[in-house]
Design a protein around this motif. Structure first.
Motif, PDB file in Angstrom:
ATOM      1  N   VAL A  12      23.809  -7.909  -0.601  1.00 37.03           N
ATOM      2  CA  VAL A  12      24.915  -9.074  -0.692  1.00 37.03           C
ATOM      3  C   VAL A  12      25.234 -10.182  -0.997  1.00 37.03           C
ATOM      4  N   THR A  13      24.322 -10.480  -2.653  1.00 40.41           N
ATOM      5  CA  THR A  13      24.042 -11.470  -3.192  1.00 40.41           C
ATOM      6  C   THR A  13      25.266 -11.051  -4.588  1.00 40.41           C
ATOM      7  N   THR A  14      24.698  -9.851  -4.493  1.00 38.96           N
ATOM      8  CA  THR A  14      25.306  -8.958  -5.794  1.00 38.96           C
ATOM      9  C   THR A  14      26.472  -8.053  -5.761  1.00 38.96           C
ATOM     10  N   PHE A  15      26.908  -7.055  -4.351  1.00 40.48           N
ATOM     11  CA  PHE A  15      28.112  -6.427  -4.400  1.00 40.48           C
ATOM     12  C   PHE A  15      29.403  -6.794  -3.622  1.00 40.48           C
ATOM     13  N   HIS A  16      28.229  -7.635  -2.449  1.00 39.38           N
ATOM     14  CA  HIS A  16      29.498  -7.878  -0.630  1.00 39.38           C
ATOM     15  C   HIS A  16      29.544  -9.322  -0.157  1.00 39.38           C
ATOM     16  N   HIS A  17      29.619  -9.607  -1.093  1.00 41.56           N
ATOM     17  CA  HIS A  17      29.782 -11.157  -0.734  1.00 41.56           C
ATOM     18  C   HIS A  17      30.856 -11.887   0.042  1.00 41.56           C
ATOM     19  N   GLU A  18      31.443 -11.128   1.079  1.00 41.74           N
ATOM     20  CA  GLU A  18      32.134 -11.030   1.719  1.00 41.74           C
ATOM     21  C   GLU A  18      31.473 -11.253   3.005  1.00 41.74           C
ATOM     22  N   MET A  19      30.573 -10.293   2.951  1.00 39.15           N
ATOM     23  CA  MET A  19      29.912 -10.700   4.141  1.00 39.15           C
ATOM     24  C   MET A  19      28.755 -11.666   4.663  1.00 39.15           C
ATOM     25  N   ILE A  20      28.662 -12.509   3.584  1.00 38.80           N
ATOM     26  CA  ILE A  20      27.895 -13.663   3.855  1.00 38.80           C
ATOM     27  C   ILE A  20      29.128 -14.821   4.481  1.00 38.80           C
ATOM     28  N   PRO A  21      29.064 -15.840   5.154  1.00 40.82           N
ATOM     29  CA  PRO A  21      29.659 -17.126   5.919  1.00 40.82           C
ATOM     30  C   PRO A  21      29.733 -17.915   4.852  1.00 40.82           C
ATOM     31  N   THR A  22      31.323 -18.508   4.551  1.00 41.65           N
ATOM     32  CA  THR A  22      31.434 -19.600   3.963  1.00 41.65           C
ATOM     33  C   THR A  22      30.779 -20.126   3.064  1.00 41.65           C
ATOM     34  N   SER A  23      30.540 -21.159   4.485  1.00 45.44           N
ATOM     35  CA  SER A  23      29.387 -22.080   3.588  1.00 45.44           C
ATOM     36  C   SER A  23      27.653 -22.325   3.234  1.00 45.44           C
ATOM     37  N   LEU A  24      27.483 -20.208   3.664  1.00 46.66           N
ATOM     38  CA  LEU A  24      26.529 -20.152   3.109  1.00 46.66           C
ATOM     39  C   LEU A  24      26.424 -19.790   1.687  1.00 46.66           C
ATOM     40  N   ILE A  25      27.683 -19.114   1.603  1.00 48.25           N
ATOM     41  CA  ILE A  25      27.826 -18.668  -0.102  1.00 48.25           C
ATOM     42  C   ILE A  25      28.119 -19.601  -1.059  1.00 48.25           C
ATOM     43  N   ILE A  26      28.538 -20.882  -0.511  1.00 48.25           N
ATOM     44  CA  ILE A  26      28.260 -21.821  -1.038  1.00 48.25           C
ATOM     45  C   ILE A  26      26.909 -22.735  -1.830  1.00 48.25           C
ATOM     46  N   ASN A  27      26.520 -22.150  -1.119  1.00 50.30           N
ATOM     47  CA  ASN A  27      25.192 -22.910  -0.800  1.00 50.30           C
ATOM     48  C   ASN A  27      24.834 -22.074  -2.028  1.00 50.30           C
TER      49      ASN A  27
ATOM     50  N   PHE B 218      23.261   0.287  -6.167  1.00 52.95           N
ATOM     51  CA  PHE B 218      24.937   1.065  -5.449  1.00 52.95           C
ATOM     52  C   PHE B 218      24.876  -0.105  -4.345  1.00 52.95           C
ATOM     53  N   GLY B 219      24.509  -0.931  -3.915  1.00 53.54           N
ATOM     54  CA  GLY B 219      24.555  -2.156  -2.749  1.00 53.54           C
ATOM     55  C   GLY B 219      24.178  -1.418  -1.241  1.00 53.54           C
ATOM     56  N   PHE B 220      24.661  -1.636  -0.397  1.00 54.04           N
ATOM     57  CA  PHE B 220      24.393  -1.335   0.233  1.00 54.04           C
ATOM     58  C   PHE B 220      24.864   0.382   0.507  1.00 54.04           C
ATOM     59  N   TYR B 221      25.689   1.212  -0.217  1.00 54.51           N
ATOM     60  CA  TYR B 221      25.804   2.041  -0.172  1.00 54.51           C
ATOM     61  C   TYR B 221      24.013   2.932  -0.428  1.00 54.51           C
ATOM     62  N   GLY B 222      23.722   1.902  -1.642  1.00 61.21           N
ATOM     63  CA  GLY B 222      22.346   2.311  -2.692  1.00 61.21           C
ATOM     64  C   GLY B 222      21.440   2.838  -1.330  1.00 61.21           C
ATOM     65  N   ILE B 223      21.355   1.403  -0.535  1.00 56.73           N
ATOM     66  CA  ILE B 223      19.919   1.101   0.814  1.00 56.73           C
ATOM     67  C   ILE B 223      20.350   2.333   1.658  1.00 56.73           C
ATOM     68  N   MET B 224      21.952   2.573   2.329  1.00 60.26           N
ATOM     69  CA  MET B 224      21.893   4.114   2.748  1.00 60.26           C
ATOM     70  C   MET B 224      20.940   4.574   2.494  1.00 60.26           C
ATOM     71  N   MET B 225      21.816   5.320   1.587  1.00 64.78           N
ATOM     72  CA  MET B 225      21.425   6.971   0.855  1.00 64.78           C
ATOM     73  C   MET B 225      19.462   6.729   0.998  1.00 64.78           C
ATOM     74  N   GLY B 226      19.085   5.878   0.497  1.00 63.55           N
ATOM     75  CA  GLY B 226      17.501   5.661  -0.311  1.00 63.55           C
ATOM     76  C   GLY B 226      17.005   5.463   1.889  1.00 63.55           C
ATOM     77  N   MET B 227      18.092   4.651   2.514  1.00 64.92           N
ATOM     78  CA  MET B 227      17.465   5.213   4.267  1.00 64.92           C
ATOM     79  C   MET B 227      17.830   6.523   4.917  1.00 64.92           C
ATOM     80  N   ILE B 228      18.598   7.816   4.497  1.00 62.57           N
ATOM     81  CA  ILE B 228      18.050   8.915   4.912  1.00 62.57           C
ATOM     82  C   ILE B 228      17.645   9.426   4.308  1.00 62.57           C
ATOM     83  N   PHE B 229      17.430   9.647   2.895  1.00 58.75           N
ATOM     84  CA  PHE B 229      16.418  10.252   1.792  1.00 58.75           C
ATOM     85  C   PHE B 229      15.357  10.147   3.288  1.00 58.75           C
TER      86      PHE B 229
END
Length: 521
Positions: free
Chosen positions: A332-347, A447-458
């Protein structure tokens, strides 16, 4: 520690230093002096091998020798046998057969549990196991009496499987005591006990316990076959057997369950599983094993079912927190900033000002530091280990944040991960997930969440391919069986639990691994 058998054949004469009589090497001869000399030389003339000579019968009488190892046999029973049996009136004649029958009768009344051996190796093994050996001059064979004794740890509360409501006894290092603890709870004539000795040097006793008619016969045969195929020098604990008989070696997930609680062992045996009790260790092996076993506790059955279901939900949630929370935070903090609420991402961005390392390096640094403190707390003396680990974690986390090495949010993430690891009751599964989360963090940072999903599938595909003595590891989740979900994530009320898990039909199937790998030792 080397425990594999060497390829070179052993020379028995070199190991024993030679024998006084070649006949006494393999068969107990009629000459008592030669036999005693061979026993002393076989055991290296050890001073703790005690030989008590006795003369019975008419003058000049027949010589009898009682041999035992000091510290392994009970001196009380030895002295009682010598004084009350061999010291009493005996036949006046020198008829060996008559005197031998008299000795057997008196030994049976004084000692009990007798057997007569004509095998040299069997006699030496019995002697080293704490039995006493009774030899008579002019008579082949040895009388073996089981009067094992020694200092054992008393039965105490379990140390790794604590419970608030439930029995407080646990297995100890004595195999006889552990078998008695199981029999005390399971007064069933169908309870079967079979023993074997494993280890060319250690001669470790292993007990196989199961319920006839409940356990699959193919499973029993498969377990015996794997145990019989083991060729090692020593078995010093149940962990040795676990590695030698498991279906697949190269997997982080445990496919054999271990417990130090007798009630847990009995509960699994009632479900059609087999218990392996190893002498010298308080941990009993249970097989076959499924994934859901490591997220259950005996306390689930000692309290209301709805509260047990709630606790199981907490454990399953903790499992995914331990596995995915650090990697999800990195993604989330590296690839998917849009998933974090605005106030939290500012902090979070404010916290990261001045932090020289990326989120992945922060997580790895803190996770490794936590593992070091956890290991140090275990290895340190119990009086200070827990205090040092807790204080060290607080001081290290606070100092790291104030020094600008990591963010406060990363300390929170690592702390939650560490706490979640303690909520998983099965320690082998806990250790597996602690290792797996590091590759998941690497995939998340790449790879972000894509890497997590690939790891979970494996990961799911790998767990689906695992079997424990023919039973799918994820059963009854995969293959999914809706009628067998009553004791997995959900714990049904005891009144509605009228059938056993469907292990009897599945256990014992040959696993899809080569024969050489299955019995690899």
């Amino acid at each position: 520690m080397v425990f594999k058998q060497t390829d070179q054949p052993r020379n028995n004469k070199e190991n024993t230093g030679g024998t006084a009589s070649q006949e006494a090497e393999r068969i107990l001869g009629r000459n008592l002096d030669d036999t005693l000399s061979a026993i002393r030389q076989s055991l290296g003339n050890s001073p703790d091998v005690i030989v008590r000579p006795v003369q019975i019968g008419a003058v000049p009488g027949v010589r009898v020798a009682v041999i035992y190892i000091e510290g392994l046999s009970s001196k009380l029973y030895v002295n009682r046998f010598l004084s009350q049996s061999l010291g009493e009136d005996n036949p006046d004649s020198n008829d060996n057969d008559r005197i031998f029958e008299t000795i057997l009768a008196k030994a049976s009344s004084t000692l009990g549990n007798l057997k007569v051996l004509n095998d040299w190796d069997g006699m030496i093994h019995s002697l080293l196991s704490g039995h006493i050996v009774i030899l008579m001059d002019g008579r082949s064979g040895a009388v073996i009496a089981d009067i094992r004794d020694g200092e054992w740890r008393s039965i105490s509360e379990p140390t790794t499987e604590l419970t608030v409501r439930g029995p407080k006894d646990s297995f100890i290092e004595s195999i006889d005591t552990n078998i008695a603890l199981v029999r005390r709870r399971l007064k069933n004539p169908n309870l079967r006990l079979e023993t074997m000795t494993i280890g060319n040097e250690s001669k470790t006793d292993v007990a196989i316990m199961y319920i006839n008619g409940v356990t699959n016969d193919r499973l029993v045969s498969e377990v015996k076959q794997r145990l019989s195929a083991i060729e090692v020098d020593a078995i010093q604990g149940s962990g040795y057997l676990e590695e030698l008989i498991r279906d697949q070696t190269f997997t982080p997930f445990p496919t054999i369950f271990n417990t130090e609680r007798p009630d847990m062992a009995v509960g699994n045996m009632l479900e059609g599983r087999i218990a392996l009790i190893v002498d010298g260790t308080p941990f009993t092996l249970i097989m076959p094993t499924t994934f859901s076993q490591f997220l259950k506790t005996t306390e689930d059955y000692y309290q209301r079912f709805y509260f047990a279901v709630f606790l199981r939900f907490v454990r399953y949630f903790s499992f995914f927190v331990l596995l995915l929370l650090p990697s999800s935070y990195i993604a989330v903090t590296t690839f998917h900033h849009e998933m974090i609420p605005t106030s939290l991402i500012i902090n979070l961005l404010a916290q990261r000002e001045g932090i020289p390392f990326p989120a992945y390096f922060e997580a790895m640094l803190m996770e490794i530091s936590f593992e070091i403190m956890r290991e140090a707390g275990i290895r340190m003396p119990r009086a200070v280990g827990q205090a040092v680990s807790i204080v060290g974690a607080i001081v290290l986390g606070t100092a790291a944040v104030e020094a600008g090495v990591v963010t406060a949010m990363m300390v929170i993430i690592v702390s939650l991960t560490g706490i979640a690891s303690f909520a998983i009751p099965g320690l082998p599964l806990n250790n597996a997930v602690r290792v797996i989360r590091f590759p998941m963090m690497i995939l998340a940072s790449t790879f972000g969440f894509y890497g997590i999903m690939m790891g979970m599938i494996f990961l799911v595909a790998h767990m689906t391919s695992l079997k424990s003595f023919g039973v799918p590891y994820l059963y009854p989740f995969s293959p999914f069986d809706p009628w067998r979900q009553k004791d997995t994530f959900w714990r049904s009320p005891i009144k509605t639990s009228r059938t056993r898990p469907d292990l009897k039909e599945k256990a014992g199937e040959s696993p899809d691994v080569p024969e050489g790998e299955r019995h690899e030792s």
